[in-house]
Design a protein around this motif. Sequence first.
Motif, PDB file in Angstrom:
ATOM      1  N   PHE A 118      14.820  14.992 -43.281  1.00 50.15           N
ATOM      2  CA  PHE A 118      15.514  15.993 -43.072  1.00 50.15           C
ATOM      3  C   PHE A 118      14.663  17.284 -43.355  1.00 50.15           C
ATOM      4  O   PHE A 118      13.907  18.217 -44.670  1.00 50.15           O
ATOM      5  CB  PHE A 118      17.303  16.227 -42.972  1.00 50.15           C
ATOM      6  CG  PHE A 118      18.019  15.794 -42.515  1.00 50.15           C
ATOM      7  CD1 PHE A 118      18.774  16.083 -41.780  1.00 50.15           C
ATOM      8  CD2 PHE A 118      18.141  14.417 -43.143  1.00 50.15           C
ATOM      9  CE1 PHE A 118      19.795  15.334 -40.810  1.00 50.15           C
ATOM     10  CE2 PHE A 118      18.930  13.320 -42.546  1.00 50.15           C
ATOM     11  CZ  PHE A 118      19.703  14.144 -41.606  1.00 50.15           C
ATOM     12  N   GLY A 119      14.127  17.738 -42.093  1.00 47.25           N
ATOM     13  CA  GLY A 119      12.672  19.237 -42.957  1.00 47.25           C
ATOM     14  C   GLY A 119      13.795  20.674 -42.286  1.00 47.25           C
ATOM     15  O   GLY A 119      14.974  20.572 -41.196  1.00 47.25           O
TER      16      GLY A 119
ATOM     17  N   ALA B  72      22.297  18.603 -40.396  1.00 42.43           N
ATOM     18  CA  ALA B  72      23.269  17.191 -40.872  1.00 42.43           C
ATOM     19  C   ALA B  72      24.729  17.339 -40.153  1.00 42.43           C
ATOM     20  O   ALA B  72      24.726  18.310 -40.804  1.00 42.43           O
ATOM     21  CB  ALA B  72      22.648  16.399 -42.311  1.00 42.43           C
ATOM     22  N   ASP B  73      24.932  16.671 -39.285  1.00 37.68           N
ATOM     23  CA  ASP B  73      26.497  16.661 -38.875  1.00 37.68           C
ATOM     24  C   ASP B  73      27.182  15.684 -39.201  1.00 37.68           C
ATOM     25  O   ASP B  73      27.250  14.450 -38.731  1.00 37.68           O
ATOM     26  CB  ASP B  73      25.875  16.954 -37.366  1.00 37.68           C
ATOM     27  CG  ASP B  73      27.853  17.402 -37.457  1.00 37.68           C
ATOM     28  OD1 ASP B  73      29.007  17.589 -37.441  1.00 37.68           O
ATOM     29  OD2 ASP B  73      28.009  18.176 -35.543  1.00 37.68           O
ATOM     30  N   LEU B  74      27.888  15.158 -40.931  1.00 36.61           N
ATOM     31  CA  LEU B  74      28.566  14.394 -40.826  1.00 36.61           C
ATOM     32  C   LEU B  74      30.050  14.930 -41.310  1.00 36.61           C
ATOM     33  O   LEU B  74      30.309  15.564 -40.974  1.00 36.61           O
ATOM     34  CB  LEU B  74      27.764  14.391 -42.417  1.00 36.61           C
ATOM     35  CG  LEU B  74      26.065  14.351 -42.928  1.00 36.61           C
ATOM     36  CD1 LEU B  74      25.897  14.206 -44.427  1.00 36.61           C
ATOM     37  CD2 LEU B  74      25.656  14.155 -41.801  1.00 36.61           C
ATOM     38  N   ASP B  75      30.514  13.264 -40.899  1.00 36.79           N
ATOM     39  CA  ASP B  75      31.921  13.807 -41.948  1.00 36.79           C
ATOM     40  C   ASP B  75      32.359  12.794 -42.697  1.00 36.79           C
ATOM     41  O   ASP B  75      32.189  12.083 -43.595  1.00 36.79           O
ATOM     42  CB  ASP B  75      32.837  12.666 -40.208  1.00 36.79           C
ATOM     43  CG  ASP B  75      32.762  11.466 -39.927  1.00 36.79           C
ATOM     44  OD1 ASP B  75      31.818  10.924 -40.667  1.00 36.79           O
ATOM     45  OD2 ASP B  75      32.615  11.322 -38.626  1.00 36.79           O
TER      46      ASP B  75
ATOM     47  N   LEU C 192      22.253  22.647 -42.479  1.00 37.24           N
ATOM     48  CA  LEU C 192      21.192  22.934 -42.015  1.00 37.24           C
ATOM     49  C   LEU C 192      19.967  22.989 -42.983  1.00 37.24           C
ATOM     50  O   LEU C 192      20.051  24.362 -44.304  1.00 37.24           O
ATOM     51  CB  LEU C 192      21.517  24.158 -41.094  1.00 37.24           C
ATOM     52  CG  LEU C 192      20.112  25.245 -40.595  1.00 37.24           C
ATOM     53  CD1 LEU C 192      19.722  24.451 -39.553  1.00 37.24           C
ATOM     54  CD2 LEU C 192      20.698  26.443 -40.068  1.00 37.24           C
ATOM     55  N   ILE C 193      18.959  22.631 -42.439  1.00 39.06           N
ATOM     56  CA  ILE C 193      17.364  22.762 -43.655  1.00 39.06           C
ATOM     57  C   ILE C 193      16.900  24.563 -42.940  1.00 39.06           C
ATOM     58  O   ILE C 193      16.779  24.470 -42.334  1.00 39.06           O
ATOM     59  CB  ILE C 193      17.059  21.799 -43.855  1.00 39.06           C
ATOM     60  CG1 ILE C 193      17.785  20.126 -44.051  1.00 39.06           C
ATOM     61  CG2 ILE C 193      15.311  21.750 -44.480  1.00 39.06           C
ATOM     62  CD1 ILE C 193      18.083  20.523 -44.444  1.00 39.06           C
TER      63      ILE C 193
ATOM     64  N   HIS D 264      16.825  16.609 -35.851  1.00 36.13           N
ATOM     65  CA  HIS D 264      18.364  16.313 -36.336  1.00 36.13           C
ATOM     66  C   HIS D 264      18.763  17.418 -35.679  1.00 36.13           C
ATOM     67  O   HIS D 264      19.197  18.706 -36.375  1.00 36.13           O
ATOM     68  CB  HIS D 264      18.667  15.729 -37.350  1.00 36.13           C
ATOM     69  CG  HIS D 264      18.440  14.965 -37.932  1.00 36.13           C
ATOM     70  ND1 HIS D 264      18.052  13.184 -37.775  1.00 36.13           N
ATOM     71  CD2 HIS D 264      16.840  14.869 -38.517  1.00 36.13           C
ATOM     72  CE1 HIS D 264      17.210  12.901 -38.500  1.00 36.13           C
ATOM     73  NE2 HIS D 264      16.291  12.895 -39.211  1.00 36.13           N
ATOM     74  N   HIS D 265      19.701  17.421 -35.084  1.00 35.84           N
ATOM     75  CA  HIS D 265      20.407  18.067 -34.065  1.00 35.84           C
ATOM     76  C   HIS D 265      21.963  18.511 -34.688  1.00 35.84           C
ATOM     77  O   HIS D 265      22.633  16.888 -34.847  1.00 35.84           O
ATOM     78  CB  HIS D 265      20.421  18.607 -32.712  1.00 35.84           C
ATOM     79  CG  HIS D 265      19.180  18.663 -32.090  1.00 35.84           C
ATOM     80  ND1 HIS D 265      18.160  20.032 -31.782  1.00 35.84           N
ATOM     81  CD2 HIS D 265      17.973  17.758 -31.839  1.00 35.84           C
ATOM     82  CE1 HIS D 265      17.228  19.895 -31.340  1.00 35.84           C
ATOM     83  NE2 HIS D 265      17.205  18.866 -31.565  1.00 35.84           N
TER      84      HIS D 265
END
Length: 219
Positions: free
Chosen positions: A169-170, A175-178, A156-157, A5-6
């Motif tokens: 997610f590791g 995770a880029d969330l809104d 960021l994990i 995940h980027h």
Amino acid sequence: MTTNHHPDPSTLIAHSAGALPQAFSAVVSAHLEACAHCRAQLALADRIGGHLLAQQDGAPLAGDARSRLRERVLAEGPPLAPPHPRPARSAPSGELPRTLQPYFGQRYADLRWRMIGPGIHYMRADRCDDGHLMLLRTAPGRSVPMHTHGGNELTLILQGAYRDAIGQFGPGDVADLDEDVEHQPVTLPGVPCICVAATDAPLRFSGWMARLLQPLFKL
């Protein structure tokens, strides 16, 4: 380490342009330390941005503008989190990513955690005036209360892993969330999950207990 995940491309473009709040830029910079894919995407965004600037007609600088700019840079010193970290060697084991150390310190063992719930601890960043930046440590098998976002959240994990409605997610994942995303991260068995998160507005918790405690911890 495999990253699945980027950050969203728009986030990388804003980072390239210097348009991200300081907290978000710090998270992106930490991700870039370990992600060759996003470093390549950022380099492309830099080249495109430079090309666009080269096509614009600019006003001539005053005769002493260069010297005055140099004096200001020397007076302010280097930025806390370089916006475009080079693909440096990873931080030694037990140390935070280099671009996060000005905010939290060097070693995980020295972090001063504050408990906000059973198995959940956090630490707010020092010296971050633009946005909210924090570390969150969640024990294995625990869950963060269900919530949405009043604005944007970039996470960021760093260690461990969690799973939510979006996926798993590791370490290295972002995770880029809104405000349209509602989720409840649940940490996987094994080791605590440590994340660094940037937000530009308070979270919106579903449960009454989390809402009651939210002003105390400024989440």
